[in-house]
Design a protein around this motif. Sequence first.
Motif, PDB file in Angstrom:
ATOM      1  N   THR A  85     -10.068 -29.440 -28.594  1.00  0.00           N
ATOM      2  CA  THR A  85      -8.768 -29.691 -28.827  1.00  0.00           C
ATOM      3  C   THR A  85      -7.844 -29.810 -27.996  1.00  0.00           C
ATOM      4  O   THR A  85      -6.778 -30.859 -27.682  1.00  0.00           O
ATOM      5  N   SER A  86      -8.215 -29.227 -26.750  1.00  0.00           N
ATOM      6  CA  SER A  86      -7.360 -29.366 -25.390  1.00  0.00           C
ATOM      7  C   SER A  86      -8.500 -29.417 -24.265  1.00  0.00           C
ATOM      8  O   SER A  86      -9.393 -28.785 -24.416  1.00  0.00           O
ATOM      9  N   LYS A  87      -7.757 -29.925 -23.273  1.00  0.00           N
ATOM     10  CA  LYS A  87      -8.562 -30.039 -22.070  1.00  0.00           C
ATOM     11  C   LYS A  87      -8.267 -28.707 -21.140  1.00  0.00           C
ATOM     12  O   LYS A  87      -7.187 -28.505 -20.802  1.00  0.00           O
ATOM     13  N   GLN A  88      -9.635 -28.123 -20.675  1.00  0.00           N
ATOM     14  CA  GLN A  88      -9.488 -27.019 -19.954  1.00  0.00           C
ATOM     15  C   GLN A  88      -9.303 -27.609 -18.499  1.00  0.00           C
ATOM     16  O   GLN A  88      -9.571 -28.190 -17.982  1.00  0.00           O
ATOM     17  N   SER A  89      -8.314 -26.517 -17.949  1.00  0.00           N
ATOM     18  CA  SER A  89      -8.055 -26.694 -16.496  1.00  0.00           C
ATOM     19  C   SER A  89      -8.949 -26.127 -15.462  1.00  0.00           C
ATOM     20  O   SER A  89      -9.603 -25.220 -16.008  1.00  0.00           O
TER      21      SER A  89
ATOM     22  N   LYS B 130      -5.711 -17.595 -18.074  1.00  0.00           N
ATOM     23  CA  LYS B 130      -6.451 -18.752 -18.070  1.00  0.00           C
ATOM     24  C   LYS B 130      -7.900 -18.506 -18.119  1.00  0.00           C
ATOM     25  O   LYS B 130      -8.558 -17.629 -17.989  1.00  0.00           O
TER      26      LYS B 130
END
Length: 176
Positions: free
Chosen positions: A53-57, A114
Amino acid sequence: MKSLGDSFSPGLPLRASQRFSKSPSSPLPTCLRFSLFYLSLPVRRFPADKAATSKQSLDVTGLLLLSPAFALLIYGIAQISKYGGLNSSRVVVSLVVGLALMAAFIFHALRTTKAPLLDLRLFKSRTFFASNVTVFLAGMVMNGALLLLPLYYQQVRGETVLFTGILLIPQSNDSD
């Protein structure tokens, strides 16, 4: 005449495959059938993938701590033989700085909110920890001869580098 499967009577997969191996019209060799059988087992048990669902940094701090830590540790270990032990400041400084950077990474990875570069919390699982220790020890056992055998030939038997390489050619045989 007994088949190979008859000698391994406790093995359920071997018994199941005997049904197919006694068929004279089977086009696949037995080893290929075993490979296909064992490769298909995990495929049936994997859960379905879910799209992210989201891009990992990228954990830049972890990267800046871990990369030089490994480089300094490897450099320090490699310099031990050049300087004859841990008496040289060049060896000790690189090892101490490498270990300090590794400790800083461990502290950072366990404290960050994170996603860390390497999630060390996975090692809380006994199964994960035991499997990693097992793979590490198996790698040491299997690859130990690759390091020790050339040293044995050169140091103990007094062989030249060229002749040691010739003696090690059979180790590179990859045909099973």
